[in-house]
Design a protein around this motif. Structure first.
Motif, short mmCIF file in Angstrom:
data_model
loop_
_atom_site.label_atom_id
_atom_site.label_comp_id
_atom_site.label_asym_id
_atom_site.label_seq_id
_atom_site.Cartn_x
_atom_site.Cartn_y
_atom_site.Cartn_z
N UNK A 69 0.83 -1.20 0.00
CA UNK A 69 0.00 0.00 0.00
C UNK A 69 0.87 1.25 0.00
N UNK A 70 1.90 1.25 0.80
CA UNK A 70 2.81 2.40 0.86
C UNK A 70 3.40 2.69 -0.53
N UNK A 71 3.83 1.65 -1.23
CA UNK A 71 4.40 1.82 -2.57
C UNK A 71 3.34 2.34 -3.56
N UNK A 72 2.17 1.71 -3.54
CA UNK A 72 1.16 2.08 -4.53
C UNK A 72 0.47 3.40 -4.21
N UNK A 73 0.40 3.76 -2.93
CA UNK A 73 -0.15 5.07 -2.60
C UNK A 73 0.82 6.17 -3.05
N UNK A 74 2.11 5.93 -2.89
CA UNK A 74 3.11 6.88 -3.39
C UNK A 74 3.00 7.00 -4.91
N UNK A 75 2.82 5.88 -5.59
CA UNK A 75 2.67 5.91 -7.04
C UNK A 75 1.41 6.67 -7.45
N UNK A 76 0.32 6.45 -6.72
CA UNK A 76 -0.94 7.16 -7.02
C UNK A 76 -0.74 8.66 -6.89
N UNK A 77 -0.03 9.08 -5.87
CA UNK A 77 0.27 10.50 -5.70
C UNK A 77 1.15 11.01 -6.83
N UNK A 78 2.12 10.20 -7.25
CA UNK A 78 2.98 10.58 -8.39
C UNK A 78 2.19 10.73 -9.67
N UNK A 79 1.13 9.95 -9.81
CA UNK A 79 0.28 10.02 -11.01
C UNK A 79 -0.72 11.18 -10.95
N UNK A 80 -0.76 11.88 -9.82
CA UNK A 80 -1.64 13.03 -9.72
C UNK A 80 -2.89 12.85 -8.89
N UNK A 81 -3.06 11.69 -8.27
CA UNK A 81 -4.22 11.52 -7.39
C UNK A 81 -4.02 12.41 -6.16
N UNK A 108 -0.65 5.33 6.64
CA UNK A 108 0.27 5.28 5.50
C UNK A 108 0.25 6.61 4.76
N UNK A 109 -0.95 7.12 4.47
CA UNK A 109 -1.05 8.39 3.76
C UNK A 109 -0.40 9.52 4.56
N UNK A 110 -0.65 9.58 5.85
CA UNK A 110 -0.04 10.63 6.67
C UNK A 110 1.49 10.51 6.69
N UNK A 111 1.99 9.29 6.76
CA UNK A 111 3.45 9.09 6.72
C UNK A 111 4.02 9.61 5.40
#
Length: 120
Positions: A69-81, A108-111
């Motif tokens: 989740x940490x990896x994919x949430x970072x990726x989602x943010x990189x994609x503009x989410x 995870x998001x807060x971190x």
């Protein structure tokens, strides 16, 4: 024409800004991950990469898989989410998958916000 492996590497770089060291691991698991998952499944036509990313985050929240989740949430943010969209996803999934999954995902998001220095 690029091979599935090359397409997978390019997508991984787009998602995370660089190819993580594990991606160069010669194991069959990593070969399949790059070729099949990122080189084929994520490249299919009916969903965009951004949609697949958002769906993946939702599934990982529901499964309570914090490392991925940490990896994919970072990726989602990189994609503009935007973070507010991710928070809304967390809330939505928490009603279906359970509150502990939602709380863990919010942590995870807060971190990620704290380590990146700002909300997106």
């Amino acid at each position: 024409m690029a091979s599935d492996h090359e397409k997978g590497l390019a997508l991984v770089e787009r998602l995370w800004g660089a190819v993580p060291p594990l991606a160069s691991d010669p194991s069959p698991l990593m070969s399949e991950t790059l070729e099949q998952l990122f080189g084929r499944i994520w490249q299919r036509q009916n969903l965009s990469v951004e949609q697949r990313s958002f769906a993946t985050v939702g599934v990982l929240i529901a499964l309570n898989r914090e490392t991925e989740l940490r990896l994919h949430m970072a990726a989602a943010r990189n994609l503009g989410h935007a973070d507010d969209a991710l928070e809304e996803l967390i809330l939505h999934v928490a009603y279906y998958a359970g509150w502990p999954c939602g709380i863990a995902a919010l942590r995870v998001l807060r971190d990620l916000q704290n380590t990146s220095g700002a909300s997106k």
